[in-house]
Design an enzyme around this catalytic site. Structure first.
Site, PDB file in Angstrom:
ATOM      1  N   GLY A 110       9.530 -15.749  93.116  1.00 48.32           N
ATOM      2  CA  GLY A 110       9.328 -15.695  91.678  1.00 48.32           C
ATOM      3  C   GLY A 110       7.863 -15.864  91.309  1.00 48.32           C
ATOM      4  O   GLY A 110       7.306 -15.069  90.542  1.00 48.32           O
TER       5      GLY A 110
ATOM      6  N   GLY B  83      12.463 -18.090  98.801  1.00 49.61           N
ATOM      7  CA  GLY B  83      13.249 -18.756  99.841  1.00 49.61           C
ATOM      8  C   GLY B  83      14.348 -17.834 100.369  1.00 49.61           C
ATOM      9  O   GLY B  83      14.612 -17.784 101.573  1.00 49.61           O
TER      10      GLY B  83
HETATM   11  N1  ATP Z   1      -2.674 -25.938  97.061  1.00 47.34           N
HETATM   12  C1  ATP Z   1      -1.681 -26.035  96.202  1.00 47.34           C
HETATM   13  N2  ATP Z   1      -1.352 -27.218  95.634  1.00 47.34           N
HETATM   14  C2  ATP Z   1      -0.341 -27.321  94.749  1.00 47.34           C
HETATM   15  N3  ATP Z   1       0.448 -26.282  94.371  1.00 47.34           N
HETATM   16  C3  ATP Z   1       0.165 -25.088  94.893  1.00 47.34           C
HETATM   17  C4  ATP Z   1      -0.892 -24.903  95.835  1.00 47.34           C
HETATM   18  N4  ATP Z   1      -0.898 -23.593  96.180  1.00 47.34           N
HETATM   19  C5  ATP Z   1       0.083 -22.987  95.490  1.00 47.34           C
HETATM   20  N5  ATP Z   1       0.723 -23.866  94.697  1.00 47.34           N
HETATM   21  C6  ATP Z   1       1.825 -23.604  93.740  1.00 47.34           C
HETATM   22  O1  ATP Z   1       2.919 -22.993  94.393  1.00 47.34           O
HETATM   23  C7  ATP Z   1       3.786 -22.501  93.380  1.00 47.34           C
HETATM   24  C8  ATP Z   1       4.644 -21.399  93.920  1.00 47.34           C
HETATM   25  O2  ATP Z   1       5.346 -21.838  95.075  1.00 47.34           O
HETATM   26  P1  ATP Z   1       6.820 -21.383  95.457  1.00 47.34           P
HETATM   27  O3  ATP Z   1       7.077 -21.913  96.824  1.00 47.34           O
HETATM   28  O4  ATP Z   1       7.746 -21.760  94.357  1.00 47.34           O
HETATM   29  O5  ATP Z   1       6.682 -19.783  95.567  1.00 47.34           O
HETATM   30  P2  ATP Z   1       7.621 -18.630  95.044  1.00 47.34           P
HETATM   31  O6  ATP Z   1       6.898 -17.356  95.190  1.00 47.34           O
HETATM   32  O7  ATP Z   1       8.043 -18.882  93.649  1.00 47.34           O
HETATM   33  O8  ATP Z   1       8.916 -18.708  95.892  1.00 47.34           O
HETATM   34  P3  ATP Z   1      10.430 -19.049  95.386  1.00 47.34           P
HETATM   35  O9  ATP Z   1      10.955 -17.787  94.786  1.00 47.34           O
HETATM   36  O10 ATP Z   1      11.114 -19.486  96.609  1.00 47.34           O
HETATM   37  O11 ATP Z   1      10.352 -20.143  94.365  1.00 47.34           O
HETATM   38  C9  ATP Z   1       2.855 -22.071  92.257  1.00 47.34           C
HETATM   39  O12 ATP Z   1       3.309 -22.653  91.063  1.00 47.34           O
HETATM   40  C10 ATP Z   1       1.478 -22.591  92.676  1.00 47.34           C
HETATM   41  O13 ATP Z   1       0.772 -23.219  91.634  1.00 47.34           O
HETATM   42  O1  3PG Z   2      12.933 -19.735  92.564  1.00 44.88           O
HETATM   43  C1  3PG Z   2      13.725 -19.486  93.471  1.00 44.88           C
HETATM   44  O2  3PG Z   2      13.356 -19.287  94.652  1.00 44.88           O
HETATM   45  C2  3PG Z   2      15.198 -19.330  93.158  1.00 44.88           C
HETATM   46  O3  3PG Z   2      15.429 -19.197  91.788  1.00 44.88           O
HETATM   47  C3  3PG Z   2      15.983 -20.498  93.740  1.00 44.88           C
HETATM   48  O4  3PG Z   2      15.533 -21.701  93.166  1.00 44.88           O
HETATM   49  P1  3PG Z   2      15.647 -23.079  93.981  1.00 44.88           P
HETATM   50  O5  3PG Z   2      14.630 -22.999  95.106  1.00 44.88           O
HETATM   51  O6  3PG Z   2      15.354 -24.161  92.996  1.00 44.88           O
HETATM   52  O7  3PG Z   2      17.057 -23.150  94.539  1.00 44.88           O
END
Ligand code: ATP
Ligand code: 3PG
Length: 395
Positions: free
Chosen positions: A352, A376
């Site tokens: 996302g 994820g």
């Molecule tokens: N060095 C850092 N310290 C703190 N937060 C960070 C850092 N680098 C990236 N982020 C944060 O990580 C967040 C995104 O991480 P996340 O693991 O939720 O990725 P994603 O693409 O949304 O995957 P998912 O769909 O699984 O949620 C962003 O909001 C960003 O600000």
């Molecule tokens: O942001 C995501 O990766 C999905 O919406 C699942 O959310 P969650 O990691 O809080 O289960």
């Protein structure tokens, strides 16, 4: 998996599990990508005369009602994108949900309040989850699983409800699986996975399996500091998963044994606080001052990572390289995104926030082979795991 074409939906109540977990600033949606991605399935069902009941989660309210995680703004945006108002139920399976669903005419759409306001949704106890699934399933006659970003969660709305209703996979789930399958079946090599983001504890878990599949693993973002610490370096106040340090030491040894190249940051932007305008300096990744936190990868790392992507034939990228929401800390994410675009490889971006970052930075979405709505979820798919939400749809 059966598709929605196999369902006779006219005049019937169809529960659609979507992933509408969008980033919010207060009650303003800062990126509506996941809502847009969910529209085609919802619209197709409505056009065929279904009474569409959409359910979804937002954030992690942990089984309690929390107004800041209400789906109210999402209902409004979904209505705008569909071109028809969406009726909003102020609870998930209570009086409001029942009345709202009963009030739907053929072709109309309703959205239930955040599934995660109910403790049954995420419960690890099969009976508790099952009891909630019974109540959710009672709202509809058919089920469509279309929340790809949540198919890795063994939650009531994802896993248990399809066991209780005739079901099919929505168009988004079908499309996502089709692309990700290509990455699991003989990906062109070198195959590089880039990991970042903030869901460190969730995503560290996927690395053990990925090490058997990839040629190179590039780790940045909030993920990197647990690796740096595991190597014996101080990381100041940076994001750290202290309880997983031993596990990460194991990954480092395993990568070495398997000949997988593990690439970590060599410099970072170290800030005094977690804030948009925080003063920061570029420091070596091995020497982050105790009172600072790494909020982005530094200039040498951007170059290093871009070099590691230049010869790739297949790339999967999940997780921003820094706190891209703050302009000052978005440069690392931009550099990696641009390197993917320039690589000419088969490139998939998942997650996302990762997808939101691509759009926020104004990068061309068609510069990537595929932008997945799941972070994820797509990582676990690439690991070769059976995902509960997909398994339930296949049954
Ligand atoms: N060095 C850092 N310290 C703190 N937060 C960070 C850092 N680098 C990236 N982020 C944060 O990580 C967040 C995104 O991480 P996340 O693991 O939720 O990725 P994603 O693409 O949304 O995957 P998912 O769909 O699984 O949620 C962003 O909001 C960003 O600000
Ligand atoms: O942001 C995501 O990766 C999905 O919406 C699942 O959310 P969650 O990691 O809080 O289960």
């Amino acid at each position: 998996m059966q598709t929605i074409d196999s369902l006779d939906v006219k005049g019937r109540r169809v529960l659609v599990r979507a992933d509408l977990n969008v980033p919010l600033d207060g009650d303003v949606i800062t990126d509506d990508g996941r809502i847009r991605a969910s529209v085609p399935t919802i619209a197709a069902l409505a056009e065929r005369g279904a009474r569409v009941v959409v359910c979804a989660h937002l954030g992690r309210p942990k089984g309690k009602v929390a107004p800041q995680f209400s789906l109210t703004p999402v209902a409004a945006r979904l209505g705008e994108l569909l071109g028809h108002p969406v009726a909003f139920a102020s609870d998930v399976v209570g009086d409001s949900a029942r009345t709202t669903v009963d009030g739907l005419a053929d072709g109309e759409v309703a959205l239930l309040e955040n599934l995660r306001f109910e403790p049954g949704e995420e419960s690890k106890d099969d009976e508790v989850r099952g009891a909630f699934a019974d109540r959710l399933a009672a709202l509809a006659e058919l089920y469509v699983g279309d929340g790809f970003g949540a198919v890795h969660r063994k939650h009531a709305s994802v896993y248990d409800v399809p066991k209780r209703l005739p079901h099919a996979a929505g168009g988004l789930v079908v499309a996502e699986v089709e692309v990700l399958k290509k990455l699991t079946e003989q990906p062109a090599r070198p195959y590089v996975v880039v990991l970042g983001g903030a869901k460190v504890s969730d995503k560290l878990g996927v690395i053990a399996n990925l090490l058997g599949k990839v040629d190179r693993l590039v780790v940045g973002g909030g993920m990197a500091y647990t690796f740096l610490k595991a190597q014996g370096h101080e990381v100041g106040n940076s994001l750290l998963q202290e309880d997983q340090l031993d596990q990460v030491r194991g990954f480092i040894a395993e990568a070495d044994k398997r000949g997988v190249e593990l690439v970590l940051p060599v410099d970072v932007l170290a800030a005094t606080t977690f804030a948009e305008d925080a003063p920061f300096e570029v420091v070596e990744a091995t020497a982050i001052p105790a009172d600072r936190e790494g909020l982005d990868i530094g200039p040498k790392t951007r170059e290093l990572f871009a070099g590691k992507l230049a010869d790739a034939a297949t790339v999967f990228w999940n997780g921003p390289m820094g706190v891209f929401e703050f302009d000052a800390f978005s440069g690392g994410t931009r550099a990696v995104a641009e390197a993917l675009i320039a690589s000419g490889a088969f490139t998939v971006v998942g997650g996302g926030d990762s997808a939101a970052a691509v759009r926020k930075l104004g990068l061309p979405e068609d510069g990537f082979s595929h932008i997945s709505t799941g972070g994820g979820a797509s990582l676990e798919y690439l690991e070769g795991k059976t995902l509960p939400g997909l398994a339930a749809l296949e049954d």
